[in-house]
Write a protein that holds these residues in place. Structure first.
Motif, PDB file in Angstrom:
ATOM      1  N   LEU A  85      24.559  38.365   4.824  1.00 20.10           N
ATOM      2  CA  LEU A  85      23.616  38.494   3.716  1.00 20.10           C
ATOM      3  C   LEU A  85      22.546  37.420   3.847  1.00 20.10           C
ATOM      4  CD1 LEU A  85      26.503  39.526   2.624  1.00 20.10           C
ATOM      5  CD2 LEU A  85      25.493  39.248   0.401  1.00 20.10           C
ATOM      6  N   GLY A  86      21.374  37.728   3.376  1.00 16.33           N
ATOM      7  CA  GLY A  86      20.292  36.749   3.391  1.00 16.33           C
ATOM      8  C   GLY A  86      19.128  37.241   2.562  1.00 16.33           C
ATOM      9  N   VAL A  87      18.160  36.372   2.364  1.00 18.44           N
ATOM     10  CA  VAL A  87      16.965  36.771   1.639  1.00 18.44           C
ATOM     11  C   VAL A  87      16.303  37.927   2.386  1.00 18.44           C
ATOM     12  CG1 VAL A  87      16.573  34.531   0.557  1.00 18.44           C
ATOM     13  CG2 VAL A  87      15.574  35.004   2.792  1.00 18.44           C
ATOM     14  N   THR A  88      15.525  38.686   1.649  1.00 15.83           N
ATOM     15  CA  THR A  88      14.879  39.862   2.224  1.00 15.83           C
ATOM     16  C   THR A  88      13.682  39.407   3.052  1.00 15.83           C
ATOM     17  OG1 THR A  88      15.587  41.098   0.304  1.00 15.83           O
ATOM     18  CG2 THR A  88      13.906  42.111   1.653  1.00 15.83           C
ATOM     19  N   ASP A  89      13.976  38.955   4.250  1.00 16.92           N
ATOM     20  CA  ASP A  89      12.943  38.442   5.142  1.00 16.92           C
ATOM     21  C   ASP A  89      13.508  38.482   6.559  1.00 16.92           C
ATOM     22  OD1 ASP A  89      11.203  36.706   6.652  1.00 16.92           O
ATOM     23  OD2 ASP A  89      10.499  35.883   4.757  1.00 16.92           O
ATOM     24  N   MET A  90      12.857  39.197   7.432  1.00 18.95           N
ATOM     25  CA  MET A  90      13.368  39.362   8.790  1.00 18.95           C
ATOM     26  C   MET A  90      13.254  38.090   9.624  1.00 18.95           C
ATOM     27  SD  MET A  90      14.862  42.140   9.087  1.00 18.95           S
ATOM     28  CE  MET A  90      15.125  42.096  10.855  1.00 18.95           C
ATOM     29  N   ARG A  91      12.556  37.082   9.126  1.00 17.25           N
ATOM     30  CA  ARG A  91      12.457  35.837   9.896  1.00 17.25           C
ATOM     31  C   ARG A  91      13.826  35.188  10.106  1.00 17.25           C
ATOM     32  NH1 ARG A  91       7.942  32.648   6.699  1.00 17.25           N
ATOM     33  NH2 ARG A  91       9.074  33.661   5.001  1.00 17.25           N
ATOM     34  N   LEU A  92      14.736  35.353   9.151  1.00 19.36           N
ATOM     35  CA  LEU A  92      16.049  34.726   9.279  1.00 19.36           C
ATOM     36  C   LEU A  92      16.876  35.364  10.408  1.00 19.36           C
ATOM     37  CD1 LEU A  92      17.896  32.508   8.245  1.00 19.36           C
ATOM     38  CD2 LEU A  92      18.741  34.115   6.536  1.00 19.36           C
ATOM     39  N   PRO A  93      17.028  36.693  10.448  1.00 21.90           N
ATOM     40  CA  PRO A  93      17.773  37.269  11.572  1.00 21.90           C
ATOM     41  C   PRO A  93      17.096  37.019  12.923  1.00 21.90           C
ATOM     42  CG  PRO A  93      17.514  38.892   9.824  1.00 21.90           C
ATOM     43  CD  PRO A  93      16.709  37.696   9.431  1.00 21.90           C
ATOM     44  N   ILE A  94      15.766  37.014  12.943  1.00 18.01           N
ATOM     45  CA  ILE A  94      15.055  36.746  14.200  1.00 18.01           C
ATOM     46  C   ILE A  94      15.289  35.300  14.629  1.00 18.01           C
ATOM     47  CG2 ILE A  94      12.763  36.534  15.241  1.00 18.01           C
ATOM     48  CD1 ILE A  94      11.973  38.982  13.438  1.00 18.01           C
ATOM     49  N   GLN A  95      15.256  34.393  13.665  1.00 12.69           N
ATOM     50  CA  GLN A  95      15.518  32.986  13.981  1.00 12.69           C
ATOM     51  C   GLN A  95      16.914  32.826  14.559  1.00 12.69           C
ATOM     52  OE1 GLN A  95      14.526  29.702  11.191  1.00 12.69           O
ATOM     53  NE2 GLN A  95      16.728  29.259  11.264  1.00 12.69           N
ATOM     54  N   TYR A  96      17.888  33.515  13.964  1.00 12.05           N
ATOM     55  CA  TYR A  96      19.266  33.387  14.469  1.00 12.05           C
ATOM     56  C   TYR A  96      19.388  33.966  15.875  1.00 12.05           C
ATOM     57  CZ  TYR A  96      24.314  33.508  14.824  1.00 12.05           C
ATOM     58  OH  TYR A  96      25.596  33.331  15.255  1.00 12.05           O
ATOM     59  N   ALA A  97      18.672  35.045  16.136  1.00 13.85           N
ATOM     60  CA  ALA A  97      18.693  35.615  17.488  1.00 13.85           C
ATOM     61  C   ALA A  97      18.143  34.608  18.496  1.00 13.85           C
ATOM     62  CB  ALA A  97      17.886  36.908  17.522  1.00 13.85           C
ATOM     63  N   CYS A  98      17.161  33.833  18.090  1.00 14.49           N
ATOM     64  CA  CYS A  98      16.564  32.832  18.983  1.00 14.49           C
ATOM     65  C   CYS A  98      17.415  31.569  19.092  1.00 14.49           C
ATOM     66  CB  CYS A  98      15.169  32.447  18.482  1.00 14.49           C
ATOM     67  SG  CYS A  98      13.965  33.780  18.600  1.00 14.49           S
ATOM     68  N   SER A  99      18.135  31.221  18.035  1.00 14.15           N
ATOM     69  CA  SER A  99      18.882  29.964  18.024  1.00 14.15           C
ATOM     70  C   SER A  99      20.344  30.109  18.443  1.00 14.15           C
ATOM     71  CB  SER A  99      18.841  29.340  16.625  1.00 14.15           C
ATOM     72  OG  SER A  99      19.592  30.125  15.710  1.00 14.15           O
ATOM     73  N   TYR A 100      20.844  31.341  18.515  1.00 16.30           N
ATOM     74  CA  TYR A 100      22.266  31.575  18.789  1.00 16.30           C
ATOM     75  C   TYR A 100      22.711  30.789  20.010  1.00 16.30           C
ATOM     76  CZ  TYR A 100      26.652  33.875  19.831  1.00 16.30           C
ATOM     77  OH  TYR A 100      27.974  34.115  20.080  1.00 16.30           O
ATOM     78  N   PRO A 101      23.830  30.149  19.959  1.00 20.40           N
ATOM     79  CA  PRO A 101      24.864  30.158  18.919  1.00 20.40           C
ATOM     80  C   PRO A 101      24.654  29.098  17.843  1.00 20.40           C
ATOM     81  CG  PRO A 101      25.706  28.967  20.801  1.00 20.40           C
ATOM     82  CD  PRO A 101      24.303  29.427  21.157  1.00 20.40           C
ATOM     83  N   ASP A 102      23.560  28.370  17.907  1.00 17.61           N
ATOM     84  CA  ASP A 102      23.299  27.338  16.901  1.00 17.61           C
ATOM     85  C   ASP A 102      22.670  27.964  15.660  1.00 17.61           C
ATOM     86  OD1 ASP A 102      24.186  25.289  18.626  1.00 17.61           O
ATOM     87  OD2 ASP A 102      22.218  25.221  19.593  1.00 17.61           O
ATOM     88  N   ARG A 103      22.657  27.182  14.590  1.00 18.75           N
ATOM     89  CA  ARG A 103      21.991  27.559  13.335  1.00 18.75           C
ATOM     90  C   ARG A 103      20.932  26.521  13.037  1.00 18.75           C
ATOM     91  NH1 ARG A 103      23.096  32.535  10.633  1.00 18.75           N
ATOM     92  NH2 ARG A 103      25.162  33.145  11.263  1.00 18.75           N
ATOM     93  N   TRP A 104      19.664  26.939  13.021  1.00 19.33           N
ATOM     94  CA  TRP A 104      18.566  26.031  12.705  1.00 19.33           C
ATOM     95  C   TRP A 104      18.295  26.064  11.208  1.00 19.33           C
ATOM     96  CZ3 TRP A 104      14.810  28.518  16.770  1.00 19.33           C
ATOM     97  CH2 TRP A 104      15.212  28.156  18.057  1.00 19.33           C
ATOM     98  N   ASP A 105      17.715  24.997  10.698  1.00 21.71           N
ATOM     99  CA  ASP A 105      17.254  25.000   9.308  1.00 21.71           C
ATOM    100  C   ASP A 105      16.156  26.046   9.178  1.00 21.71           C
ATOM    101  OD1 ASP A 105      18.963  22.936   8.614  1.00 21.71           O
ATOM    102  OD2 ASP A 105      17.447  21.372   8.893  1.00 21.71           O
ATOM    103  N   ALA A 106      16.178  26.776   8.082  1.00 24.53           N
ATOM    104  CA  ALA A 106      15.186  27.833   7.860  1.00 24.53           C
ATOM    105  C   ALA A 106      14.144  27.377   6.858  1.00 24.53           C
ATOM    106  CB  ALA A 106      15.870  29.101   7.353  1.00 24.53           C
ATOM    107  N   ALA A 107      12.941  27.863   7.048  1.00 33.31           N
ATOM    108  CA  ALA A 107      11.853  27.575   6.104  1.00 33.31           C
ATOM    109  C   ALA A 107      11.803  28.655   5.036  1.00 33.31           C
ATOM    110  CB  ALA A 107      10.533  27.496   6.865  1.00 33.31           C
ATOM    111  N   LEU A 108      12.964  29.112   4.620  1.00 28.16           N
ATOM    112  CA  LEU A 108      13.069  30.172   3.617  1.00 28.16           C
ATOM    113  C   LEU A 108      13.922  29.679   2.459  1.00 28.16           C
ATOM    114  CD1 LEU A 108      13.864  33.138   6.022  1.00 28.16           C
ATOM    115  CD2 LEU A 108      11.718  32.755   4.830  1.00 28.16           C
ATOM    116  N   PRO A 109      13.722  30.237   1.287  1.00 24.80           N
ATOM    117  CA  PRO A 109      14.596  29.852   0.171  1.00 24.80           C
ATOM    118  C   PRO A 109      16.004  30.402   0.404  1.00 24.80           C
ATOM    119  CG  PRO A 109      13.175  31.669  -0.470  1.00 24.80           C
ATOM    120  CD  PRO A 109      12.728  31.237   0.903  1.00 24.80           C
ATOM    121  N   PRO A 110      17.010  29.718  -0.108  1.00 23.82           N
ATOM    122  CA  PRO A 110      18.370  30.253   0.035  1.00 23.82           C
ATOM    123  C   PRO A 110      18.549  31.504  -0.824  1.00 23.82           C
ATOM    124  CG  PRO A 110      18.375  28.295  -1.348  1.00 23.82           C
ATOM    125  CD  PRO A 110      16.972  28.452  -0.829  1.00 23.82           C
ATOM    126  N   LEU A 111      19.489  32.316  -0.445  1.00 28.47           N
ATOM    127  CA  LEU A 111      19.816  33.515  -1.215  1.00 28.47           C
ATOM    128  C   LEU A 111      20.501  33.095  -2.507  1.00 28.47           C
ATOM    129  CD1 LEU A 111      20.101  36.594  -1.507  1.00 28.47           C
ATOM    130  CD2 LEU A 111      22.243  36.416  -0.225  1.00 28.47           C
TER     131      LEU A 111
END
Length: 187
Positions: free
Chosen positions: A58-84
């Motif tokens: 689950l996440g905010v309605t913004d595709m930047r989060l899944p795209i960021q995770y695809a780029c950072s996998y297996p790590d998790r980067w801080d997101a410039a998005l509000p939390p859900l």
């Protein structure tokens, strides 16, 4: 989202292409991959495990989060998005897709079941049909018609080389272009 992705979302072709992608990325048979319509767009994916439990992302309605995770996998980067904020999310709804209203999804499943060069033909025909729609030469309802007629005319070949895929892609683009011209209208 770009113009093509917006149209693919409206026809549910984006989900069909994701089903094909998931089949190959996760080595899961297509018949085990289910599309569920979720109007709130908070649940981005779910996996049902052998014991029947479901794990959801689950996440905010913004595709930047899944795209960021695809780029950072297996790590998790801080997101410039509000939390859900689930307390403000309201109800989460889930519906089976209406394949009569969204025939592109059914065409994608058909391409996956058929295999061989058919998924490449589906993709190429979709790209040509969406382009014709965006150019104002084809009705929105013509998109699945172009794809279906192109798939119906295709002689499937096994995926023995990238050259065969490129040939199927080229053939599909030419055929879909001809079908789209037959269905054209003047705006």
């Amino acid at each position: 989202m770009g113009r093509k992705i917006t149209i693919d979302s409206a026809t549910l072709m984006n989900k069909g292409l994701e089903v094909i992608e998931a089949r190959w990325l996760f080595d899961v048979p297509g018949e085990l991959i289910e599309v569920i319509v979720h109007p709130q767009s908070i649940v981005h994916s779910m996996v049902e495990l052998n014991d029947g439990s479901v794990i959801a992302q689950l996440g905010v309605t913004d595709m930047r989060l899944p795209i960021q995770y695809a780029c950072s996998y297996p790590d998790r980067w801080d997101a410039a998005l509000p939390p859900l904020d689930l307390t403000r999310a309201g109800q989460l709804e889930f519906h089976a897709p209406d394949l009569d209203s969204f025939p592109c999804l059914d065409l994608a499943y058909r391409a996956l079941r058929t295999g061989g060069t058919m998924p490449a033909v589906l993709n190429a025909a979709n790209e040509l049909a969406v382009e014709a729609f965006l150019d104002g030469r084809l009705a929105f309802t013509g998109i699945p018609r172009v794809i279906a007629r192109t798939m119906d005319a295709h002689q499937v070949e096994p995926l023995a080389s990238i050259q065969i895929v490129r040939q199927a892609d080229g053939w599909a683009r030419a055929h879909a272009g001809a079908v789209a011209r037959e269905l054209e209208f003047t705006v």
